[in-house]
Design an enzyme around this catalytic site. Structure first.
Site, mmCIF file in Angstrom:
data_model
loop_
_atom_site.group_PDB
_atom_site.id
_atom_site.type_symbol
_atom_site.label_atom_id
_atom_site.label_comp_id
_atom_site.label_asym_id
_atom_site.label_seq_id
_atom_site.Cartn_x
_atom_site.Cartn_y
_atom_site.Cartn_z
ATOM 1 N N ILE B 80 0.839 -1.195 0.000
ATOM 2 C CA ILE B 80 0.000 0.000 0.000
ATOM 3 C C ILE B 80 0.878 1.250 0.000
ATOM 4 C CG2 ILE B 80 -1.848 1.231 1.241
ATOM 5 C CD1 ILE B 80 -2.629 -1.592 0.113
ATOM 6 N N CYS B 139 9.560 0.421 8.929
ATOM 7 C CA CYS B 139 9.796 1.419 7.872
ATOM 8 C C CYS B 139 11.286 1.649 7.687
ATOM 9 C CB CYS B 139 9.185 2.759 8.252
ATOM 10 S SG CYS B 139 7.579 2.640 8.973
ATOM 11 N N THR B 202 4.009 -7.936 8.555
ATOM 12 C CA THR B 202 3.965 -8.835 7.388
ATOM 13 C C THR B 202 5.350 -9.363 7.033
ATOM 14 O OG1 THR B 202 4.171 -6.934 5.921
ATOM 15 C CG2 THR B 202 1.937 -7.733 6.365
ATOM 16 N N GLY B 226 -2.228 -12.920 6.359
ATOM 17 C CA GLY B 226 -3.301 -13.905 6.226
ATOM 18 C C GLY B 226 -2.924 -15.246 6.836
ATOM 19 N N GLY B 274 -6.115 -9.158 11.743
ATOM 20 C CA GLY B 274 -5.755 -8.295 10.618
ATOM 21 C C GLY B 274 -6.527 -8.609 9.361
#
Lengths: 261, 314
Positions: B80, B139, B202, B226, B274
């Protein structure tokens, strides 16, 4: 405009062409509130693979709680949807997104391939509310007559004037549906379009040069349909990303950047 | 025997993440629940243990070009690009609704430099209705050649210290799994004063379209989330829980109460849901109810009783 998570019941499934199916569902919560151009996120099965729901535009609704979706098989998720049977349940999330903004006056609806599906709901609303009349032009195109005929059915009985085109010339004009638009543009107040991206870009450009309002219904991969995952970004004319699920799926053509994709 | 005696009572679901008390251990993971308003019609927000909002930076971020997501086997990749409204608009536009949610509000923060994190912590400390900060250290540190803060123990420690110095709010540090030894990172952050750890973020992955020979994501690489990542997350939570004494929030592929319970048994005090919010918006409430059912079935009166309750050995 609240969204619902609704366990719908499959009333019937019909094969319209080799890869296109029409599902008729009993989904009173969603059917009762859906507007033309909105969509539902459809769970493809009860297992974790495929994981995500599929965004499917709403094809038709009726007052008795029936909702129709037209599904084109393009991958595993839509393949599973095509294998569902009457009596089974289908978990829906909807109605989602911002639909078409209906306005009175002479209009054209332009659809390509599976993008024709949401236009029937739009045509019904326009005709039934008297915002459009027999001057309503419906220009529909697909690869072949086999693909086009079942999707094009229903518009003429509403009283619209329908013109067809196919890539292979097997039904209607041989060529692109966008070729038929310029002749109508001087008489139009607004154009609604849903179809492949190049087709929508071409229609947007024609409308812009003729100064005719144009609304486009975009398609994007999305995980949630609720504005949370931010996966469905599409570049806007202002240089910022729009989210197809929430800002759209229907946009004014001039809101979007058509050259960068 | 009086029949009323056999009706199971509601187990005590309350947990504490250091100074942060939660009504139950089920939170939403940053980036999967927007700013909560997106789910207000589908989830009773006041039932949640807490909401962790989409990561906020000092300035708004536009995010990456599409395609940004790609579905994988029992999972999804996303790139994203940390799109968010920026801290000013977050406070003016998003906080008013968040204050009405009736659950704990945790604000996830992200930056390009240690100064960014410190400034965000300072800004947000003065805002009413925020219960804790979660620090996203996955980040890149722009001043250090783009190495992620969360992949170097000394940088992760420095971010933690800087944030702690600027705020009295409880500070949760969200660990990246993309490291050789997550225990080293966890220790560095815990020793720097973090009140709790959340893990995992993730796993970096990639998808390729063989037909077009192009990457599936415009950013080429992205974060895998997931159910596919649950075993990795569970292992990391267990390892970290065995090594540090501060509370842990387990994250990674949690979609059912059973998933959540596995994380609690591995040593997590709470969990974050999530990607499941995407495919099943009702997941969080179902998990809260399912944990209570499990505790009743197991004859436990409190969720605290199962935290770290993994049985090892014969």
């Amino acid at each position: 405009m609240p969204e619902h998570q609704e366990k719908s019941i499959v009333l019937s499934i019909e094969r319209l062409s080799p890869s296109v199916y029409r599902l008729t569902l009993h989904a009173p919560l969603i059917a009762g509130e859906a507007r033309p151009g909105q969509f539902a996120m459809v769970a493809c099965g009860s297992t974790l693979d495929p994981l995500l729901r599929r965004p499917i535009s709403i094809h038709q609704c009726s007052g008795d709680g029936r909702l129709q979706l037209v599904v084109k098989v393009v991958g595993r998720g839509t393949q599973l949807l095509s294998e569902i049977r009457a009596g089974q349940t289908l978990d829906l999330l909807g109605p989602l997104g911002r639909g078409f903004r209906l306005s009175p006056g002479p209009v054209a609806l332009i659809g390509g391939g599976i993008g024709i599906a949401p236009l029937l709901f739009l045509a019904q609303s326009l005709m039934q509310t008297g915002q459009a009349d027999a001057s309503c032009r419906v220009l529909l195109g697909a690869q072949s007559g086999e693909d086009l005929a079942p999707l094009a059915a229903g518009f003429e009985t509403l009283g619209c004037h329908v013109e067809l085109a196919t890539d292979d010339g097997s039904l209607g004009r041989h060529g692109l549906i966008t070729d038929l638009l310029p002749a109508h543009l001087p008489n139009l107040g607004k154009v609604y379009v849903c179809g492949p991206h190049p087709m929508m870009a071409a229609v947007a450009a024609l409308c812009a040069s003729a100064q005719v309002d144009c609304e486009v219904s975009l398609e994007a991969h999305m995980a949630c349909g609720l504005g949370a995952c931010l996966g469905c970004a599409a570049p806007g004319a202002d240089g910022r990303y729009k989210h197809v699920c929430k800002h759209g799926p229907v946009f004014k053509a001039e809101e979007m950047a058509w050259t960068t994709r | 025997m009086d029949n009323a005696m056999t009706i199971p009572s509601q187990p005590d679901l309350r947990v504490a993440l250091g100074p942060l008390a939660l009504a139950n251990p089920v939170m939403t993971a940053s980036g999967t629940f927007g700013y909560a308003a997106e789910f207000a019609n589908l989830v009773r927000l006041n039932r949640l243990g807490g909401v962790v909002v989409k990561g906020i930076s000092l300035e708004p971020r536009a995010g990456n070009p599409p395609p940004r997501i790609f579905e994988t086997a029992a999972g999804m990749l996303n790139a994203i690009g940390l799109e968010n409204v920026g801290v000013k608009r977050f406070i003016s536009d998003k906080m008013p609704h968040l204050r009405t949610c009736g659950c704990r509000i945790v604000v996830n923060i992200l930056g390009d430099s240690i100064d960014d994190y410190a400034a965000l912590a300072g800004h947000l400390s003065a805002v009413a209705g925020i219960d804790a900060l979660e620090v996203n250290i996955s980040c890149p540190n722009v001043k250090k050649g783009g190495v992620a803060f969360g992949t170097a123990p000394e940088m992760a420690a420095a971010v933690t210290r800087a944030v702690k110095q600027e705020t009295d709010l409880p500070v949760i540090v969200k660990l990246s799994p993309n490291v050789t030894d997550i225990v080293v990172m966890a220790r560095a952050v815990a020793e720097s004063g973090a009140d709790a750890l959340s893990l995992i973020n993730t796993l970096i992955g990639m998808g390729i379209d063989a037909r077009t020979r192009r990457p599936r994501l415009a950013n080429v690489i992205g974060g895998l989330s997931g159910p596919a990542i649950k075993p990795v997350a569970l292992r990391m939570v267990w390892q970290v829980a065995s090594a540090v004494s501060i509370p842990i929030i387990g994250i990674g592929g949690i979609g059912t109460a059973e998933d959540a319970i596995e994380f609690l048994l591995a040593g997590a005090t709470a969990v974050q849901v999530g990607t499941a919010n995407f495919y099943n918006p009702g997941a969080t409430e179902q998990i809260i109810d399912g944990i209570a059912d499990y505790l009743r079935q197991q004859g436990e009166s409190s969720v605290q009783a199962i935290i770290g309750g993994l049985r090892l050995g014969a």
